[in-house]
Design an enzyme around this catalytic site. Structure first.
Site, PDB file in Angstrom:
ATOM      1  CE1 TYR A  63     105.525  33.613  11.711  1.00 43.24           C
ATOM      2  CE2 TYR A  63     104.582  31.502  11.058  1.00 43.24           C
ATOM      3  CZ  TYR A  63     105.078  32.339  12.037  1.00 43.24           C
ATOM      4  OH  TYR A  63     105.126  31.909  13.332  1.00 43.24           O
ATOM      5  CB  SER A  78     106.791  28.446  13.512  1.00 43.61           C
ATOM      6  OG  SER A  78     105.462  28.087  13.205  1.00 43.61           O
ATOM      7  CE  LYS A  80     108.493  32.154  12.934  1.00 37.52           C
ATOM      8  NZ  LYS A  80     109.204  32.647  14.134  1.00 37.52           N
TER       9      LYS A  80
END
Ligand code: ZN
Length: 367
Positions: free
Chosen positions: A270, A257, A274
């Protein structure tokens, strides 16, 4: 003519047999192609009651019409046809209402009548469908089975579909679900022989439960870590092992991402995962390079999916994110297709260990 005869458990022999003339309303085909069905494999190992010893199997096939029985349309001669292997009475209410598959007297070519594992096979005229002569046409019968199953499921555009069993019919059903507009189609199987033929792995699992840094406990952190990192790690390990064993010069794509490069106030868990994925991708690209397996990651920017639906329902936030791009809009999942396909395709011959940012220019748009 030569026929392939089931002569015992795990035993088939080529025999010379006499070809009978086609009966009234039937034709003789010279077999072009015949598929091997799961039921025939089970008969081969002695686990199919329908297919007995000394039978000639083969019920999905194409052929060229070389001889006509009485009362057959002469135009059929020399035509290439695919065959519906059902032989039915033609008189009962099922036959008369287009439901031949329910006929109580139905029989099957390749079970009750000699099948297409032979040079020639006799079939009813009403079972023949003229086709272009290509090998794939022998899949018409399993395709019809798959289509019937899919239609009964009644898929609608944007539905998600799970096909259990990745045999011929399962894979055809998977194709059909995709072609009628299902958004996500997953095919699953527990048969290692089928799973081993993986040329491409796309690790796409990911969750992002937006949360305040001080409220993220170990349970939530571990959940995000397991889905976003552990699954990619161990699936890549398992699949690449198979690729190496099979000599497959595969392609592996890891869905990272833009958050692997930049932060997010409510995404501390998160963004950590990533970044970790990119680190993993770099290392595993080194490990697998010597086997000709190319590993890359794709870094989508803000793409409108379920993962950020709630976050972007705030109109102000959405407008802000749109302005952050240089193309003036957020991404659609479709925008990711071409970059992902390139990285996993044979067109990609030299890109490995690379992060491809697909963000509409969001990352470089500082001032
Ligand atoms: Zn009938």
């Amino acid at each position: 003519m030569r026929t392939l005869v089931l002569t015992g458990i795990k035993k088939m022999e080529i025999e010379d047999n006499k070809l009978e003339d086609p009966q009234r309303g039937w034709v003789t085909l010279k077999v072009n192609y015949a598929g091997i069905r799961g039921s025939e494999l089970s008969a081969f190992v002695g686990q199919n009651e329908l297919r007995k010893s000394l039978s000639v199997m083969g019920h999905e096939f194409t052929g060229k019409v070389v001889k006509l029985g009485e009362d057959v349309d002469p135009k059929l001669l020399n035509k290439n046809v695919a065959v519906n292997p059902l032989v039915t009475c033609g008189k009962c209410r099922y036959c008369k209402t287009g439901n031949r598959q329910l006929c109580l007297e139905r029989k099957l070519i390749g079970v009750d009548y000699p099948g297409a594992f032979a040079e020639y096979v006799n079939v009813p005229e009403y079972s023949c469908y003229e086709i272009k002569e290509i090998p794939e046409a022998s899949l018409a019968e399993p395709l019809a089975t798959a289509l019937r199953g899919v239609l009964q499921a009644g898929p609608e555009i944007d539905d998600r579909a799970l096909v259990i069993g990745a045999g011929t019919i399962g894979l055809l059903a998977t194709k059909i679900f995709s072609s009628v507009g299902c958004r996500k189609v997953v095919s699953m199987d527990i048969n290692d022989n089928r799973l081993e033929h993986v040329d491409i792995l796309i690790n796409n699992a990911g969750i992002c439960p937006f949360e305040d840094f001080f409220k993220i406990d170990i349970d939530l952190f571990e959940k995000v870590w397991k889905v976003n990192v552990e699954s990619h790690y161990f699936i890549t390990q398992a699949v690449s092992k198979h690729m190496i064993e099979k000599g497959i010069k595969g392609r592996i794509l890891i869905m990272s991402s833009i958050s692997g490069r930049v932060g997010g106030e409510f995404q501390t868990h998160y963004t950590t995962t990533k970044s970790a994925l990119n680190g993993f991708m770099h290392s595993v690209a080194i490990v697998l390079g010597r086997y000709g397996i190319l590993v890359n990651s794709l870094e989508p920017g803000t793409i409108t999916t379920d993962i950020n639906k709630d976050d972007l329902s705030n109109e102000e936030k959405r407008k802000y994110m749109e302005r952050r791009t240089v193309v003036g809009r957020l991404g659609d999942p479709e925008d990711m297709v071409a970059p992902a396909l390139f990285l996993v395709s044979d067109d990609n011959t030299y890109v490995t260990g690379s992060e491809l940012l697909a963000d509409g220019g969001m990352f470089i748009n500082l001032q």
